[in-house]
Design an enzyme around this catalytic site. Structure first.
Site, PDB file in Angstrom:
ATOM      1  N   ARG A  40     -18.143  -4.380   9.577  1.00  0.00           N
ATOM      2  CA  ARG A  40     -16.880  -3.912  10.164  1.00  0.00           C
ATOM      3  C   ARG A  40     -16.873  -2.326  10.457  1.00  0.00           C
ATOM      4  O   ARG A  40     -17.688  -1.546   9.922  1.00  0.00           O
ATOM      5  CB  ARG A  40     -15.759  -3.586   8.898  1.00  0.00           C
ATOM      6  CG  ARG A  40     -15.188  -4.995   8.688  1.00  0.00           C
ATOM      7  CD  ARG A  40     -14.309  -5.010   7.126  1.00  0.00           C
ATOM      8  NE  ARG A  40     -13.403  -3.855   7.007  1.00  0.00           N
ATOM      9  CZ  ARG A  40     -12.604  -3.874   5.980  1.00  0.00           C
ATOM     10  NH1 ARG A  40     -12.400  -4.524   4.998  1.00  0.00           N
ATOM     11  NH2 ARG A  40     -11.944  -2.765   5.769  1.00  0.00           N
ATOM     12  N   ARG A  59       0.863  -1.149  -0.059  1.00  0.00           N
ATOM     13  CA  ARG A  59      -0.015   0.011  -0.061  1.00  0.00           C
ATOM     14  C   ARG A  59       0.939   1.178  -0.010  1.00  0.00           C
ATOM     15  O   ARG A  59       0.464   2.321  -0.162  1.00  0.00           O
ATOM     16  CB  ARG A  59      -0.818  -0.181   1.339  1.00  0.00           C
ATOM     17  CG  ARG A  59      -2.423  -0.278   1.091  1.00  0.00           C
ATOM     18  CD  ARG A  59      -2.864  -0.413   2.508  1.00  0.00           C
ATOM     19  NE  ARG A  59      -4.368  -0.252   2.445  1.00  0.00           N
ATOM     20  CZ  ARG A  59      -5.169  -1.188   2.370  1.00  0.00           C
ATOM     21  NH1 ARG A  59      -4.952  -2.506   2.426  1.00  0.00           N
ATOM     22  NH2 ARG A  59      -6.526  -0.806   2.475  1.00  0.00           N
ATOM     23  N   ARG A 119     -10.014   6.240   3.965  1.00  0.00           N
ATOM     24  CA  ARG A 119      -9.498   5.336   3.610  1.00  0.00           C
ATOM     25  C   ARG A 119      -9.240   5.622   1.988  1.00  0.00           C
ATOM     26  O   ARG A 119      -8.046   5.242   1.422  1.00  0.00           O
ATOM     27  CB  ARG A 119     -10.204   4.041   3.563  1.00  0.00           C
ATOM     28  CG  ARG A 119      -9.944   3.406   4.904  1.00  0.00           C
ATOM     29  CD  ARG A 119     -11.008   2.746   5.440  1.00  0.00           C
ATOM     30  NE  ARG A 119     -11.245   1.557   4.423  1.00  0.00           N
ATOM     31  CZ  ARG A 119     -12.483   0.528   4.712  1.00  0.00           C
ATOM     32  NH1 ARG A 119     -13.624   0.890   5.345  1.00  0.00           N
ATOM     33  NH2 ARG A 119     -12.475  -0.430   3.825  1.00  0.00           N
ATOM     34  N   ARG A 149     -21.946  -3.481   2.785  1.00  0.00           N
ATOM     35  CA  ARG A 149     -21.334  -4.778   3.209  1.00  0.00           C
ATOM     36  C   ARG A 149     -21.372  -5.497   4.413  1.00  0.00           C
ATOM     37  O   ARG A 149     -21.403  -4.610   5.492  1.00  0.00           O
ATOM     38  CB  ARG A 149     -19.932  -4.431   2.668  1.00  0.00           C
ATOM     39  CG  ARG A 149     -19.019  -5.703   3.102  1.00  0.00           C
ATOM     40  CD  ARG A 149     -17.497  -5.339   2.788  1.00  0.00           C
ATOM     41  NE  ARG A 149     -16.788  -4.389   3.184  1.00  0.00           N
ATOM     42  CZ  ARG A 149     -15.622  -4.050   3.104  1.00  0.00           C
ATOM     43  NH1 ARG A 149     -14.989  -4.519   2.168  1.00  0.00           N
ATOM     44  NH2 ARG A 149     -15.071  -2.917   3.600  1.00  0.00           N
TER      45      ARG A 149
HETATM   46  P1  AP5 Z   1     -14.799  -6.107  -1.412  1.00  0.00           P
HETATM   47  O1  AP5 Z   1     -14.532  -7.352  -2.263  1.00  0.00           O
HETATM   48  O2  AP5 Z   1     -14.932  -6.464   0.220  1.00  0.00           O
HETATM   49  O3  AP5 Z   1     -13.798  -4.798  -1.689  1.00  0.00           O
HETATM   50  P2  AP5 Z   1     -12.349  -4.691  -1.142  1.00  0.00           P
HETATM   51  O4  AP5 Z   1     -11.551  -4.072  -2.241  1.00  0.00           O
HETATM   52  O5  AP5 Z   1     -11.573  -5.775  -0.664  1.00  0.00           O
HETATM   53  O6  AP5 Z   1     -12.478  -3.566   0.060  1.00  0.00           O
HETATM   54  P3  AP5 Z   1     -12.046  -3.347   1.305  1.00  0.00           P
HETATM   55  O7  AP5 Z   1     -12.619  -2.433   2.159  1.00  0.00           O
HETATM   56  O8  AP5 Z   1     -11.821  -4.805   2.165  1.00  0.00           O
HETATM   57  O9  AP5 Z   1     -10.493  -2.722   1.072  1.00  0.00           O
HETATM   58  P4  AP5 Z   1      -9.592  -2.113   1.901  1.00  0.00           P
HETATM   59  O10 AP5 Z   1      -8.442  -1.859   1.008  1.00  0.00           O
HETATM   60  O11 AP5 Z   1     -10.270  -0.705   2.553  1.00  0.00           O
HETATM   61  O12 AP5 Z   1      -9.688  -2.915   3.376  1.00  0.00           O
HETATM   62  P5  AP5 Z   1      -8.601  -3.676   3.937  1.00  0.00           P
HETATM   63  O13 AP5 Z   1      -9.270  -4.717   4.850  1.00  0.00           O
HETATM   64  O14 AP5 Z   1      -7.421  -4.207   2.927  1.00  0.00           O
HETATM   65  O15 AP5 Z   1     -16.064  -5.598  -1.824  1.00  0.00           O
HETATM   66  C1  AP5 Z   1     -16.927  -4.557  -1.280  1.00  0.00           C
HETATM   67  C2  AP5 Z   1     -18.231  -4.930  -1.373  1.00  0.00           C
HETATM   68  O16 AP5 Z   1     -18.716  -4.921  -2.645  1.00  0.00           O
HETATM   69  C3  AP5 Z   1     -18.731  -6.130  -0.825  1.00  0.00           C
HETATM   70  O17 AP5 Z   1     -20.243  -6.239  -0.299  1.00  0.00           O
HETATM   71  C4  AP5 Z   1     -19.061  -7.070  -2.119  1.00  0.00           C
HETATM   72  O18 AP5 Z   1     -20.148  -7.998  -1.961  1.00  0.00           O
HETATM   73  C5  AP5 Z   1     -19.318  -5.829  -3.154  1.00  0.00           C
HETATM   74  N1  AP5 Z   1     -18.898  -6.069  -4.488  1.00  0.00           N
HETATM   75  C6  AP5 Z   1     -17.489  -6.483  -4.933  1.00  0.00           C
HETATM   76  N2  AP5 Z   1     -17.160  -6.483  -6.072  1.00  0.00           N
HETATM   77  C7  AP5 Z   1     -18.472  -5.938  -6.604  1.00  0.00           C
HETATM   78  C8  AP5 Z   1     -18.894  -5.868  -8.026  1.00  0.00           C
HETATM   79  N3  AP5 Z   1     -18.246  -5.834  -9.043  1.00  0.00           N
HETATM   80  N4  AP5 Z   1     -20.478  -5.260  -8.083  1.00  0.00           N
HETATM   81  C9  AP5 Z   1     -21.022  -4.982  -6.987  1.00  0.00           C
HETATM   82  N5  AP5 Z   1     -20.740  -5.230  -5.746  1.00  0.00           N
HETATM   83  C10 AP5 Z   1     -19.696  -5.692  -5.502  1.00  0.00           C
HETATM   84  O19 AP5 Z   1      -7.906  -2.668   4.926  1.00  0.00           O
HETATM   85  C11 AP5 Z   1      -8.393  -2.106   6.288  1.00  0.00           C
HETATM   86  C12 AP5 Z   1      -7.424  -1.348   7.052  1.00  0.00           C
HETATM   87  O20 AP5 Z   1      -6.449  -2.202   7.528  1.00  0.00           O
HETATM   88  C13 AP5 Z   1      -6.959  -0.226   6.358  1.00  0.00           C
HETATM   89  O21 AP5 Z   1      -7.701   0.967   6.185  1.00  0.00           O
HETATM   90  C14 AP5 Z   1      -5.700  -0.213   7.126  1.00  0.00           C
HETATM   91  O22 AP5 Z   1      -5.918   0.663   8.208  1.00  0.00           O
HETATM   92  C15 AP5 Z   1      -5.172  -1.487   7.593  1.00  0.00           C
HETATM   93  N6  AP5 Z   1      -4.338  -2.183   6.531  1.00  0.00           N
HETATM   94  C16 AP5 Z   1      -4.591  -3.197   5.714  1.00  0.00           C
HETATM   95  N7  AP5 Z   1      -3.703  -3.628   5.018  1.00  0.00           N
HETATM   96  C17 AP5 Z   1      -2.753  -2.496   5.295  1.00  0.00           C
HETATM   97  C18 AP5 Z   1      -1.395  -2.130   4.601  1.00  0.00           C
HETATM   98  N8  AP5 Z   1      -0.935  -3.035   3.691  1.00  0.00           N
HETATM   99  N9  AP5 Z   1      -0.592  -1.300   5.027  1.00  0.00           N
HETATM  100  C19 AP5 Z   1      -1.153  -0.338   5.949  1.00  0.00           C
HETATM  101  N10 AP5 Z   1      -2.279  -0.601   6.659  1.00  0.00           N
HETATM  102  C20 AP5 Z   1      -3.082  -1.727   6.177  1.00  0.00           C
END
Ligand code: AP5
Length: 217
Positions: free
Chosen positions: A163, A90, A174, A129
């Site tokens: 969440r 990221r 975000r 979600r």
């Molecule tokens: P979904 O597939 O859940 O989307 P996603 O891209 O995985 O979204 P996230 O919110 O999980 O990503 P994020 O990057 O913010 O969170 P993360 O957990 O990595 O889809 C979303 C919804 O839409 C679902 O309901 C699905 O059913 C629907 N959907 C999907 N595709 C669709 C389509 N084509 N059409 C219609 N509906 C659809 O990170 C969370 C937190 O963790 C960050 O904010 C940070 O604080 C920390 N963190 C995580 N990784 C790091 C890192 N590498 N470095 C630093 N901090 C980090």
């Protein structure tokens, strides 16, 4: 050997959804730093307590911490399984760490797949979600409801959860973090000629088919 790929895109772009589909159809394993961090928070460990406030604020946790999580998880993957990096790297330092971690294991990135999306639509996606509290299967208030009301399609559980960082204010934060720190890593991979851009606004199945096409190249 299966392919190692990064799924890149802002919150709600569909990275987790597509990673699960890839796992189901290929010898590939999802490595989601978000899931790893949420597991740490749930366990109540010192690490979890430290990161919870950062995640709830929609900010990024430290580069060293997430790279250490990935290092550890890569040790659990056999050489024949592909890795799907979901939510990692990221930042630029994370991108460099990933190169080192892969090189140390004789692996390399095959594809970086960017899911292109419209941010306003993402707020709608994320705030709708929810997941099964038992098996983690993902759902959405409008786009993917359980087939039988209040019953998980996968495990039959009746418990679901949302969440804490899936509210509009945190989602906007975000997204700003994504624009400022994550989108700028794309040129690193563009120079290598491994970036594919996919329209992430199509249906889940359309996006899946487009990703399969990239993997087949
Ligand atoms: P979904 O597939 O859940 O989307 P996603 O891209 O995985 O979204 P996230 O919110 O999980 O990503 P994020 O990057 O913010 O969170 P993360 O957990 O990595 O889809 C979303 C919804 O839409 C679902 O309901 C699905 O059913 C629907 N959907 C999907 N595709 C669709 C389509 N084509 N059409 C219609 N509906 C659809 O990170 C969370 C937190 O963790 C960050 O904010 C940070 O604080 C920390 N963190 C995580 N990784 C790091 C890192 N590498 N470095 C630093 N901090 C980090």
């Amino acid at each position: 050997m299966a392919k190692d790929i990064i799924l890149l895109g802002p919150p709600g772009a569909g990275k987790g959804t597509q990673a699960h589909l890839l796992e189901a159809n290929h010898a590939m394993v999802q490595l989601s730093t978000g899931d790893m961090l949420r597991a740490a928070v749930k366990s109540g460990s010192d690490l979890g307590k430290k990161v919870q406030a950062v995640m709830d604020a929609g900010e990024l946790v430290s580069d060293d911490l997430v790279s250490a999580l990935i290092d550890d998880r890569l040790n659990q993957i056999g050489p024949d399984a592909g890795a799907i990096f979901d939510g990692y790297p990221r930042t630029e330092p994370q991108a460099h760490s990933l190169d080192e971690l892969l090189e140390a294991r004789g692996r390399k990135l095959d594809h970086v797949i960017e899911l292109e999306v419209d941010e306003d639509a993402l707020v709608d996606r994320i705030t709708g979600r929810f997941t099964c509290a038992v098996c983690g299967e993902g759902y959405h208030d409008r786009y993917k409801l359980p087939k039988v009301e209040n019953t998980c399609d996968e495990c039959g559980s009746h418990e679901f959860k949302r969440r804490p960082d899936d509210n509009e204010e945190t989602v906007r934060k975000r997204m700003a973090e994504y624009r400022a720190k994550t989108a700028p890593i794309l040129p690193i991979y563009e120079k290598r000629g491994i970036v594919s851009r996919i329209d992430g606004m199509g249906g889940i199945e359309e996006v899946r088919a487009a990703i399969e096409k990239v993997l087949a190249d």
